[in-house]
Design a protein around this motif. Structure first.
Motif, PDB file in Angstrom:
ATOM      1  N   ASP A  47       0.869  -1.169   0.000  1.00 62.93           N
ATOM      2  CA  ASP A  47       0.000   0.000   0.000  1.00 62.93           C
ATOM      3  C   ASP A  47       0.911   1.226   0.000  1.00 62.93           C
ATOM      4  O   ASP A  47       1.503   1.578   1.030  1.00 62.93           O
ATOM      5  N   VAL A  48       1.037   1.858  -1.161  1.00 64.54           N
ATOM      6  CA  VAL A  48       1.978   2.963  -1.324  1.00 64.54           C
ATOM      7  C   VAL A  48       1.362   4.235  -0.751  1.00 64.54           C
ATOM      8  O   VAL A  48       0.286   4.677  -1.179  1.00 64.54           O
ATOM      9  N   LEU A  49       2.066   4.851   0.196  1.00 64.90           N
ATOM     10  CA  LEU A  49       1.566   6.039   0.879  1.00 64.90           C
ATOM     11  C   LEU A  49       2.214   7.327   0.390  1.00 64.90           C
ATOM     12  O   LEU A  49       1.671   8.411   0.602  1.00 64.90           O
ATOM     13  N   ALA A  50       3.377   7.213  -0.261  1.00 67.65           N
ATOM     14  CA  ALA A  50       4.060   8.399  -0.782  1.00 67.65           C
ATOM     15  C   ALA A  50       4.976   7.971  -1.914  1.00 67.65           C
ATOM     16  O   ALA A  50       5.460   6.833  -1.949  1.00 67.65           O
ATOM     17  N   THR A  51       5.210   8.904  -2.832  1.00 67.99           N
ATOM     18  CA  THR A  51       6.076   8.636  -3.974  1.00 67.99           C
ATOM     19  C   THR A  51       7.059   9.789  -4.176  1.00 67.99           C
ATOM     20  O   THR A  51       6.860  10.900  -3.663  1.00 67.99           O
TER      21      THR A  51
END
Length: 219
Positions: A157-161
């Motif tokens: 679950d990607v929260l920031a890029t």
């Protein structure tokens, strides 16, 4: 362990360039204030202690490079599948034990550390998980160190890029995961690519995301 208290195991070592002692020390008071009893180990042999790991609610690892034995790797993975949380930042979790592929399955990614990119990073928070407790209420922010290019697991679950712009090798800009959470068995895993050294943690958002990630990851 006192009744009602949680236990955190801090495992640190490896390459000194990522300041494993100094950066983990930043969070000791925070963990104590949140009810954790802290055990610090500077040897990976602790991952073979099945009884200790079963009693541990959170493992915080900062160990760049190095080698891990099959028994140590299997012990760590078994503990997380059983419910022990696992958390870390930058090379201390993403550039650890490059010779152990099964470790990548646990953390959900691997740093490609020689990929050219910007000298600093603009961290953009995910619009897919705005209410996740690790990032809720925060805004995009800048960090004064280069970002990591990572190969990441689709189960994250990607929260920031962070964005790598097009150049002579890359035909278009691409957003690379910078912070993510994941489940592995009954355990929770928190990973941040940010945290090269003490300067990164002087950024309030980096400190907040890391502290929240530690709490989220705990059993």
């Amino acid at each position: 362990m006192a009744p009602g208290r949680r236990q955190v195991l801090v495992v640190r070592g490896g390459w000194e360039g990522h300041q494993p002692r100094e950066t983990t020390n930043l969070f000791m008071s925070f963990l104590r204030e949140n009810g954790f009893r802290i055990l610090v180990e500077e040897s990976l042999e602790v991952y073979e202690d099945e009884k200790l790991l079963a009693q541990t609610d959170l493992i915080v690892q900062c160990w760049t490079l190095g080698d891990i034995t099959r028994a140590e790797s299997e012990g760590l993975a078994a503990a997380v599948r059983g419910g022990t949380g696992f958390a870390g930042w930058h090379g201390g979790i993403l550039d650890a034990f490059p010779g152990e592929p099964s470790y990548r399955l646990l953390v959900g990614g691997q740093a490609v550390v020689d990929m050219p990119g910007p000298d600093r990073q603009r961290v953009r928070l995910s619009g897919e998980h705005p209410d996740h407790p690790v990032i809720a209420g925060l805004r995009d922010f800048d960090v004064p160190t280069p970002p990591y290019w990572v190969h990441a697991d689709p189960l994250n679950d990607v929260l920031a890029t962070v964005t790598f712009e097009a150049d002579e090798a890359r035909e278009r800009p691409v957003a690379i995961p910078a912070v993510w959470t994941r489940r592995w068995g009954r355990g929770r895993v928190f990973v941040s690519t940010i945290g090269h050294g003490l300067d990164d943690f002087a950024v309030p958002e980096v400190r907040a995301i890391t502290e929240r990630g530690l709490l989220w990851g705990s059993r």
